[in-house]
Design a protein around this motif. Structure first.
Motif, PDB file in Angstrom:
ATOM      1  N   ILE A   2      34.541  82.927 -58.070  1.00 10.72           N
ATOM      2  CA  ILE A   2      35.455  82.527 -56.992  1.00 10.72           C
ATOM      3  C   ILE A   2      35.261  83.433 -55.772  1.00 10.72           C
ATOM      4  CG2 ILE A   2      37.890  82.397 -56.327  1.00 10.72           C
ATOM      5  CD1 ILE A   2      38.505  81.391 -59.109  1.00 10.72           C
ATOM      6  N   SER A  32      43.654  78.121 -58.474  1.00  7.98           N
ATOM      7  CA  SER A  32      43.682  79.581 -58.603  1.00  7.98           C
ATOM      8  C   SER A  32      44.847  80.009 -59.485  1.00  7.98           C
ATOM      9  CB  SER A  32      43.823  80.230 -57.232  1.00  7.98           C
ATOM     10  OG  SER A  32      42.754  79.868 -56.415  1.00  7.98           O
ATOM     11  N   ALA A  59      38.925  77.828 -62.387  1.00 10.43           N
ATOM     12  CA  ALA A  59      37.852  78.454 -61.604  1.00 10.43           C
ATOM     13  C   ALA A  59      36.925  77.398 -61.024  1.00 10.43           C
ATOM     14  CB  ALA A  59      37.075  79.431 -62.477  1.00 10.43           C
ATOM     15  N   VAL A 115      36.332  76.771 -57.051  1.00  8.79           N
ATOM     16  CA  VAL A 115      34.990  76.818 -56.459  1.00  8.79           C
ATOM     17  C   VAL A 115      34.648  75.476 -55.808  1.00  8.79           C
ATOM     18  CG1 VAL A 115      32.536  77.066 -57.019  1.00  8.79           C
ATOM     19  CG2 VAL A 115      34.176  78.651 -57.977  1.00  8.79           C
TER      20      VAL A 115
END
Lengths: 89, 179
Positions: free
Chosen positions: A43, B20, B49, B53
């Motif tokens: 991330i 998140s 995740a 992304v």
């Protein structure tokens, strides 16, 4: 989304993974650290690539995020095999 | 065009925040929760995740993250419990078991302190660092760019990670054969 937000989420996951690795409590609990650390790094890297990238090199962060995730998978495969072998003894 | 871009930014920010939160909650559940929580928590980490992304215009990287972290979660789910792997359990009667449990508690305290220190340092760097914001010129999936990076410019790094995966699989096969 700002780059600071992406890095803060990555930091939270990295700290959680470090805690899992340092806490102990058996191989399974400690191996949890590997995917969590990989998620945090992915991330943070993807966020840096998307939100703070220079025009000359926009894809390196995404590339490193993918490589870190695959490296975490490789380490987890080895760690699980090691832990299973130890449990079988 | 401006309204469309604003709506897209709002949607991506919402997706990033939800994913998140899911990833952080999953990591805390896998780390602090009981053994039964481990698999769903790691699945939440993988999905969260990958979603985070993906919301950062990295679709191919998100797909690889989902496959790699989901595979890791499945592998860890198959591990035996703490009784089979030698983890100390609380409530022991013998002095040796009590000493071991005390050492484990010390290890937990040191691990928690180190994790909090790491979090503080990383958050300070993230929030106080003067990162330059940049306009991202790529697309939303990144297939062409990542393909060029993997197979052209950084082929050696790609080969190194592929070799790492091969070594992991070979090591797992060897350990399985010896068992």
């Amino acid at each position: 989304v700002s780059v600071a937000a992406a890095l803060a989420v990555g930091a939270a996951l990295l700290a959680s993974g470090a805690f899992a690795a340092l806490r102990g409590g058996g191989a399974a609990r400690q191996l949890v650290a590997l995917p969590v650390l990989g998620a945090g790094a992915a991330i943070a890297l993807a966020g840096a690539a998307r939100l703070a990238a220079g025009r000359a090199d926009p894809d390196s962060g995404q590339e490193l995020a993918a490589l870190v995730a695959v490296a975490a998978l490789a380490a987890t495969i080895l760690g699980v095999a090691w832990a299973r072998r130890g449990a079988a003894r | 065009m401006g309204a469309y871009r604003r709506a897209l930014n709002t949607a991506l920010t919402f997706i990033f925040a939800v994913c998140s939160g899911l990833a952080i909650a999953g990591s805390l559940g896998a780390t602090l929760g009981p053994a039964g929580w481990r698999t769903p928590s790691l699945a939440a980490v993988a999905i969260g995740a990958a979603g985070a992304v993906a919301s950062l215009s990295a679709g191919l990287a998100a797909l690889l993250v989902l496959i790699a972290l989901g595979g890791s979660a499945l592998l860890i789910a198959g591990l035996p419990g703490p009784a089979q792997t030698g983890a100390p359990r609380s409530g022991g009667a013998s002095p040796q078991r009590g000493w071991r449990a005390g050492r484990w508690r010390w290890g937990q305290a040191v691990g928690a302190a180190a994790a909090v220190l790491l979090l503080a340092v990383l958050l300070y760097a993230a929030l106080r660092g003067s990162f330059a914001g940049g306009h991202y010129p790529g697309g939303w999936f990144g297939l062409a760019g990542l393909g060029r990076a993997f197979l052209g410019r950084d082929a050696l790094a790609f080969d190194a990670v592929a070799a790492m995966l091969l070594v992991g699989l070979a090591g797992a096969a060897t350990a399985r054969a010896r068992r």
